[in-house]
Scaffold this motif. Structure first.
Motif, short mmCIF file in Angstrom:
data_model
loop_
_atom_site.label_atom_id
_atom_site.label_comp_id
_atom_site.label_asym_id
_atom_site.label_seq_id
_atom_site.Cartn_x
_atom_site.Cartn_y
_atom_site.Cartn_z
N GLU A 208 0.84 -1.20 0.00
CA GLU A 208 0.00 0.00 0.00
C GLU A 208 0.87 1.25 0.00
O GLU A 208 1.83 1.37 0.77
CB GLU A 208 -0.89 -0.02 1.24
CG GLU A 208 -1.91 1.10 1.28
CD GLU A 208 -2.81 1.01 2.49
OE1 GLU A 208 -3.52 1.99 2.76
OE2 GLU A 208 -2.78 -0.03 3.18
N LEU A 233 -10.76 6.17 4.29
CA LEU A 233 -11.63 5.05 4.66
C LEU A 233 -12.40 4.54 3.45
O LEU A 233 -12.63 3.33 3.31
CB LEU A 233 -12.60 5.49 5.77
CG LEU A 233 -12.07 5.40 7.20
CD1 LEU A 233 -10.83 6.27 7.40
CD2 LEU A 233 -13.16 5.78 8.22
N SER A 236 -10.25 2.25 1.57
CA SER A 236 -10.17 0.95 2.24
C SER A 236 -11.35 0.07 1.87
O SER A 236 -11.20 -1.14 1.67
CB SER A 236 -10.11 1.16 3.76
OG SER A 236 -10.21 -0.05 4.46
N ARG A 239 -10.89 -1.24 -1.69
CA ARG A 239 -9.86 -2.29 -1.77
C ARG A 239 -10.37 -3.63 -1.23
O ARG A 239 -9.70 -4.64 -1.36
CB ARG A 239 -8.62 -1.89 -0.97
CG ARG A 239 -7.78 -0.80 -1.61
CD ARG A 239 -6.39 -0.73 -0.96
NE ARG A 239 -6.45 -0.61 0.48
CZ ARG A 239 -6.50 0.54 1.14
NH1 ARG A 239 -6.54 1.70 0.44
NH2 ARG A 239 -6.54 0.57 2.44
N GLN A 241 -10.96 -4.19 1.97
CA GLN A 241 -10.51 -4.39 3.35
C GLN A 241 -11.70 -4.62 4.27
O GLN A 241 -11.60 -5.31 5.28
CB GLN A 241 -9.69 -3.18 3.82
CG GLN A 241 -8.92 -3.42 5.11
CD GLN A 241 -7.99 -2.27 5.45
OE1 GLN A 241 -7.93 -1.26 4.74
NE2 GLN A 241 -7.25 -2.41 6.54
N ALA A 288 -13.30 2.59 12.19
CA ALA A 288 -12.07 2.22 11.52
C ALA A 288 -10.89 2.70 12.36
O ALA A 288 -10.91 3.82 12.87
CB ALA A 288 -12.01 2.84 10.12
N VAL A 290 -6.98 3.73 12.47
CA VAL A 290 -5.98 4.25 11.54
C VAL A 290 -4.67 4.45 12.29
O VAL A 290 -4.63 5.10 13.34
CB VAL A 290 -6.45 5.57 10.90
CG1 VAL A 290 -5.39 6.11 9.95
CG2 VAL A 290 -7.79 5.37 10.19
N LYS A 294 -2.71 4.71 7.77
CA LYS A 294 -3.22 3.49 7.13
C LYS A 294 -4.29 2.85 8.00
O LYS A 294 -4.18 2.83 9.23
CB LYS A 294 -2.08 2.49 6.88
CG LYS A 294 -1.00 3.00 5.92
CD LYS A 294 0.07 1.95 5.72
CE LYS A 294 1.16 2.45 4.77
NZ LYS A 294 2.22 1.43 4.55
N VAL A 295 -5.33 2.32 7.33
CA VAL A 295 -6.42 1.65 8.06
C VAL A 295 -5.94 0.26 8.47
O VAL A 295 -5.59 -0.57 7.63
CB VAL A 295 -7.69 1.56 7.20
CG1 VAL A 295 -8.78 0.82 7.97
CG2 VAL A 295 -8.18 2.94 6.78
N THR A 296 -5.95 -0.01 9.78
CA THR A 296 -5.49 -1.32 10.28
C THR A 296 -6.63 -2.30 10.54
O THR A 296 -6.39 -3.49 10.68
CB THR A 296 -4.71 -1.14 11.59
OG1 THR A 296 -5.57 -0.57 12.59
CG2 THR A 296 -3.50 -0.23 11.38
N TRP A 298 -11.40 -2.77 10.85
CA TRP A 298 -12.76 -2.26 11.04
C TRP A 298 -13.43 -3.12 12.11
O TRP A 298 -13.37 -4.34 12.05
CB TRP A 298 -13.55 -2.34 9.74
CG TRP A 298 -13.07 -1.42 8.64
CD1 TRP A 298 -12.02 -1.62 7.81
CD2 TRP A 298 -13.66 -0.17 8.29
NE1 TRP A 298 -11.90 -0.57 6.94
CE2 TRP A 298 -12.90 0.34 7.20
CE3 TRP A 298 -14.74 0.58 8.76
CZ2 TRP A 298 -13.19 1.55 6.59
CZ3 TRP A 298 -15.04 1.78 8.15
CH2 TRP A 298 -14.27 2.26 7.08
#
Length: 308
Positions: A208, A233, A236, A239, A241, A288, A290, A294-296, A298
């Motif tokens: 990413e 978000l 994300s 993608r 995620q 979410a 972050v 970067k979103v780690t 949900w």
């Protein structure tokens, strides 16, 4: 006279003969020289004992207890293993809450549960602008809504007549419970497929790229766009995620709040979105996380379960 003398002579001779030969020693009267002095018998006295010997009676001693014979336990045959019941939850999705939670303990049944045909457990009056009619217990009617545990009924799907009964005076609970159990099985399979797809995408996803200034500021905090959404978000979601929440189903975005993630300072962005339930799309709250722009992950804020 002569005969008397002879007689006396004979008797004298007999007496002398007896005294000589027959009388025991010490008893002779004429021949006393023949009397042998009789020695007195000396009786030896037994020595007196200080105490009379008493027979020794051995006191019976109790026998030592015999060691208990402990039988070796018999091997217990293992009970046959029952096949595991099919899972109704998925680790990658929300846990299935009791239906009472989804319906507010049957006081707030979502409108998407209606209309549906139900069985009446007691007589019901249906009123119209002109007149009324009665449907006896055991008959059928259509549940078209609910108000605080009371079911609003119509005799047919298109009839303007209306009646009311407590929910327990119909079989609506039984119907919804049965539908929920079937839905959980189907939903569990859906969540399993979603988790497998996400794992496959994660293994083949490219590295990413660092977030742009339109997605996060220098501190890694997500920023809003002109529509009030968070591009970081939304990207994300696109993608894959998270698949349970889609951008078009988001109802409200909250401001980012600082939180600790994996021991480091990050951000949590809460949102309200419509997600799939047994009653169709229903609003839930999720967030979410972050870290470094970067979103780690949900997660649902209520249960803490990961959003699929």
């Amino acid at each position: 006279m002569k005969s008397l003398f002879v007689t006396l002579l004979i008797l004298g001779g007999a007496f002398l003969a007896y005294d000589y030969f027959g009388a025991p020693p010490g008893k002779k009267l004429v021949f006393k020289s023949l009397n042998v002095p009789v020695k007195p018998k000396v009786v030896q006295a037994k020595p007196a004992k200080e105490e009379e010997e008493k027979p020794v009676v051995k006191e019976a001693m109790p026998e030592p207890p015999k060691p208990a014979v402990v039988e070796a336990p018999k091997p217990v045959e293992p009970a046959p293993t029952k096949p595991a019941a099919p899972a109704t939850t998925a680790s990658s999705g929300p846990k299935f809450e009791p239906i009472e939670n989804l319906t507010g303990n049957w006081l707030k049944i979502p409108q998407t549960a209606f209309p549906r045909e139900v069985k009446l457990l007691q007589d019901t009056m249906f009123k119209m602008s002109v007149g009324a009619s009665k449907v006896a217990a055991g008959g059928k009617a259509f549940a078209i809504g609910s108000e605080g545990g009371t079911i609003i009924l119509a005799p047919t799907a298109t009839s303007p007549a209306r009646g009311q009964l407590p929910i327990d005076a119909t079989d609506l609970k039984e119907q919804l419970n049965a539908s929920y159990e079937k839905w959980k099985i189907v939903r569990a399979e859906e969540l399993k497929a979603i988790a497998a797809k996400k794992a496959l995408n994660a293994s083949s996803a490219p590295v990413e790229a660092a977030p742009s200034s339109s997605e996060a500021d220098a501190a890694g905090k997500p920023v809003r766009d002109s529509k009030g959404a968070f591009p970081l978000l939304v990207a994300s979601m696109h993608r894959g995620q998270v698949t349970e929440i889609k951008p078009e189903n988001v109802l409200d975005w909250n401001d980012p709040q600082p939180v600790m993630i994996q021991g480091r300072s990050g951000w949590a962005v809460k949102l309200t979105a419509n997600v799939k339930t047994i009653f169709g799309l229903q609003p839930v709250e999720a967030q979410a996380l972050v870290l470094n722009g970067k979103v780690t992950g949900w997660f649902y804020t209520g249960s803490g379960e990961e959003v699929p």
